[in-house]
Scaffold this motif. Structure first.
Motif, PDB file in Angstrom:
ATOM      1  N   TRP A  37      26.181  11.304  33.649  1.00 39.07           N
ATOM      2  CA  TRP A  37      27.068  11.641  32.526  1.00 39.07           C
ATOM      3  C   TRP A  37      26.651  12.966  31.913  1.00 39.07           C
ATOM      4  O   TRP A  37      27.476  13.850  31.708  1.00 39.07           O
ATOM      5  N   MET A  38      25.350  13.119  31.643  1.00 39.34           N
ATOM      6  CA  MET A  38      24.863  14.361  31.041  1.00 39.34           C
ATOM      7  C   MET A  38      25.043  15.548  31.976  1.00 39.34           C
ATOM      8  O   MET A  38      25.469  16.622  31.559  1.00 39.34           O
ATOM      9  N   ARG A  39      24.716  15.340  33.259  1.00 35.65           N
ATOM     10  CA  ARG A  39      24.834  16.422  34.239  1.00 35.65           C
ATOM     11  C   ARG A  39      26.266  16.932  34.317  1.00 35.65           C
ATOM     12  O   ARG A  39      26.525  18.133  34.232  1.00 35.65           O
ATOM     13  N   GLU A  40      27.228  16.012  34.451  1.00 39.72           N
ATOM     14  CA  GLU A  40      28.629  16.403  34.558  1.00 39.72           C
ATOM     15  C   GLU A  40      29.100  17.155  33.324  1.00 39.72           C
ATOM     16  O   GLU A  40      29.760  18.189  33.429  1.00 39.72           O
ATOM     17  N   ARG A  41      28.783  16.633  32.140  1.00 37.54           N
ATOM     18  CA  ARG A  41      29.248  17.262  30.906  1.00 37.54           C
ATOM     19  C   ARG A  41      28.571  18.600  30.647  1.00 37.54           C
ATOM     20  O   ARG A  41      29.212  19.554  30.219  1.00 37.54           O
ATOM     21  N   LEU A  42      27.272  18.685  30.910  1.00 38.80           N
ATOM     22  CA  LEU A  42      26.567  19.935  30.666  1.00 38.80           C
ATOM     23  C   LEU A  42      27.009  21.035  31.626  1.00 38.80           C
ATOM     24  O   LEU A  42      27.177  22.186  31.227  1.00 38.80           O
ATOM     25  N   ILE A  43      27.207  20.683  32.889  1.00 36.45           N
ATOM     26  CA  ILE A  43      27.672  21.684  33.858  1.00 36.45           C
ATOM     27  C   ILE A  43      29.061  22.168  33.481  1.00 36.45           C
ATOM     28  O   ILE A  43      29.344  23.371  33.516  1.00 36.45           O
ATOM     29  N   ARG A  44      29.937  21.247  33.110  1.00 34.45           N
ATOM     30  CA  ARG A  44      31.293  21.614  32.700  1.00 34.45           C
ATOM     31  C   ARG A  44      31.265  22.540  31.475  1.00 34.45           C
ATOM     32  O   ARG A  44      31.942  23.573  31.445  1.00 34.45           O
ATOM     33  N   ALA A  45      30.452  22.192  30.469  1.00 27.71           N
ATOM     34  CA  ALA A  45      30.358  23.008  29.253  1.00 27.71           C
ATOM     35  C   ALA A  45      29.761  24.380  29.559  1.00 27.71           C
ATOM     36  O   ALA A  45      30.242  25.394  29.046  1.00 27.71           O
ATOM     37  N   ALA A  46      28.736  24.426  30.398  1.00 25.62           N
ATOM     38  CA  ALA A  46      28.116  25.703  30.741  1.00 25.62           C
ATOM     39  C   ALA A  46      29.101  26.621  31.462  1.00 25.62           C
ATOM     40  O   ALA A  46      29.216  27.807  31.140  1.00 25.62           O
ATOM     41  N   ARG A  47      29.833  26.063  32.424  1.00 26.06           N
ATOM     42  CA  ARG A  47      30.822  26.884  33.149  1.00 26.06           C
ATOM     43  C   ARG A  47      31.915  27.385  32.212  1.00 26.06           C
ATOM     44  O   ARG A  47      32.350  28.538  32.315  1.00 26.06           O
ATOM     45  N   ARG A  48      32.374  26.521  31.299  1.00 28.81           N
ATOM     46  CA  ARG A  48      33.420  26.911  30.362  1.00 28.81           C
ATOM     47  C   ARG A  48      32.936  28.042  29.449  1.00 28.81           C
ATOM     48  O   ARG A  48      33.618  29.056  29.293  1.00 28.81           O
ATOM     49  N   GLU A  49      31.745  27.887  28.871  1.00 27.65           N
ATOM     50  CA  GLU A  49      31.230  28.901  27.951  1.00 27.65           C
ATOM     51  C   GLU A  49      30.959  30.220  28.654  1.00 27.65           C
ATOM     52  O   GLU A  49      31.276  31.289  28.135  1.00 27.65           O
ATOM     53  N   ILE A  50      30.372  30.161  29.837  1.00 24.22           N
ATOM     54  CA  ILE A  50      30.104  31.389  30.588  1.00 24.22           C
ATOM     55  C   ILE A  50      31.417  32.028  31.024  1.00 24.22           C
ATOM     56  O   ILE A  50      31.581  33.250  30.966  1.00 24.22           O
ATOM     57  N   GLY A  51      32.378  31.211  31.454  1.00 23.19           N
ATOM     58  CA  GLY A  51      33.682  31.721  31.859  1.00 23.19           C
ATOM     59  C   GLY A  51      34.408  32.394  30.712  1.00 23.19           C
ATOM     60  O   GLY A  51      35.037  33.446  30.884  1.00 23.19           O
ATOM     61  N   GLN A  52      34.325  31.813  29.524  1.00 19.64           N
ATOM     62  CA  GLN A  52      34.974  32.406  28.355  1.00 19.64           C
ATOM     63  C   GLN A  52      34.338  33.741  27.998  1.00 19.64           C
ATOM     64  O   GLN A  52      34.999  34.621  27.465  1.00 19.64           O
ATOM     65  N   ALA A  53      33.073  33.893  28.301  1.00 21.41           N
ATOM     66  CA  ALA A  53      32.387  35.157  28.045  1.00 21.41           C
ATOM     67  C   ALA A  53      32.655  36.158  29.160  1.00 21.41           C
ATOM     68  O   ALA A  53      32.238  37.307  29.077  1.00 21.41           O
ATOM     69  N   GLY A  54      33.363  35.722  30.220  1.00 18.30           N
ATOM     70  CA  GLY A  54      33.686  36.617  31.326  1.00 18.30           C
ATOM     71  C   GLY A  54      32.496  36.948  32.191  1.00 18.30           C
ATOM     72  O   GLY A  54      32.484  37.975  32.858  1.00 18.30           O
ATOM     73  N   ARG A  55      31.502  36.088  32.208  1.00 16.87           N
ATOM     74  CA  ARG A  55      30.280  36.397  32.946  1.00 16.87           C
ATOM     75  C   ARG A  55      29.928  35.352  33.983  1.00 16.87           C
ATOM     76  O   ARG A  55      28.801  35.287  34.440  1.00 16.87           O
ATOM     77  N   TYR A  56      30.842  34.507  34.350  1.00 11.78           N
ATOM     78  CA  TYR A  56      30.514  33.427  35.281  1.00 11.78           C
ATOM     79  C   TYR A  56      30.270  33.948  36.682  1.00 11.78           C
ATOM     80  O   TYR A  56      31.107  34.620  37.265  1.00 11.78           O
ATOM     81  N   GLU A  57      29.111  33.675  37.222  1.00 10.89           N
ATOM     82  CA  GLU A  57      28.754  34.013  38.596  1.00 10.89           C
ATOM     83  C   GLU A  57      28.199  32.741  39.225  1.00 10.89           C
ATOM     84  O   GLU A  57      27.124  32.291  38.841  1.00 10.89           O
ATOM     85  N   PRO A  58      28.910  32.143  40.173  1.00 11.29           N
ATOM     86  CA  PRO A  58      28.420  30.906  40.795  1.00 11.29           C
ATOM     87  C   PRO A  58      27.043  31.105  41.412  1.00 11.29           C
ATOM     88  O   PRO A  58      26.837  32.037  42.179  1.00 11.29           O
ATOM     89  N   PRO A  59      26.069  30.259  41.053  1.00 11.07           N
ATOM     90  CA  PRO A  59      24.719  30.385  41.617  1.00 11.07           C
ATOM     91  C   PRO A  59      24.633  29.793  43.005  1.00 11.07           C
ATOM     92  O   PRO A  59      24.540  28.593  43.164  1.00 11.07           O
ATOM     93  N   GLY A  60      24.699  30.599  44.032  1.00 11.47           N
ATOM     94  CA  GLY A  60      24.634  30.113  45.413  1.00 11.47           C
ATOM     95  C   GLY A  60      25.783  29.183  45.692  1.00 11.47           C
ATOM     96  O   GLY A  60      26.924  29.484  45.385  1.00 11.47           O
ATOM     97  N   GLU A  61      25.488  28.045  46.281  1.00 11.67           N
ATOM     98  CA  GLU A  61      26.522  27.076  46.589  1.00 11.67           C
ATOM     99  C   GLU A  61      26.274  25.787  45.811  1.00 11.67           C
ATOM    100  O   GLU A  61      26.589  24.705  46.281  1.00 11.67           O
TER     101      GLU A  61
END
Length: 84
Positions: free
Chosen positions: A57-81
């Protein structure tokens, strides 16, 4: 009425191979989190309602929140695969 005998000696061996499916990648990284007891209870209740472990539960929510916040900042770069 038919009575079926369950061999309890062989059942655990049979059931062991039916455990949850193995993930493609082993999750080895860990984060430690301090929080209030009432917040821990909220998280546990939410995970139970979702039918998954607290870790999942924590992993799914934290990853989703991190991607959203980084994406909103325009800085999302997928780390490897890495995947959820």
């Amino acid at each position: 009425m038919r009575i079926v005998h369950l061999d309890l000696w062989s059942y655990p061996a049979y059931n062991a191979d039916m455990a949850r499916p193995k993930a493609d990648k082993t999750q080895t990284a860990a984060l430690r989190l301090r929080l209030l007891e009432e917040h821990e209870e909220l998280i546990r209740q939410a995970a139970e309602l979702a039918g998954i472990s607290v870790s999942a539960w924590m992993r799914e929510r934290l990853i989703r929140a991190a991607r959203r916040e980084i994406g909103q900042a325009g800085r999302y770069e997928p780390p490897g695969e890495a995947q959820e």
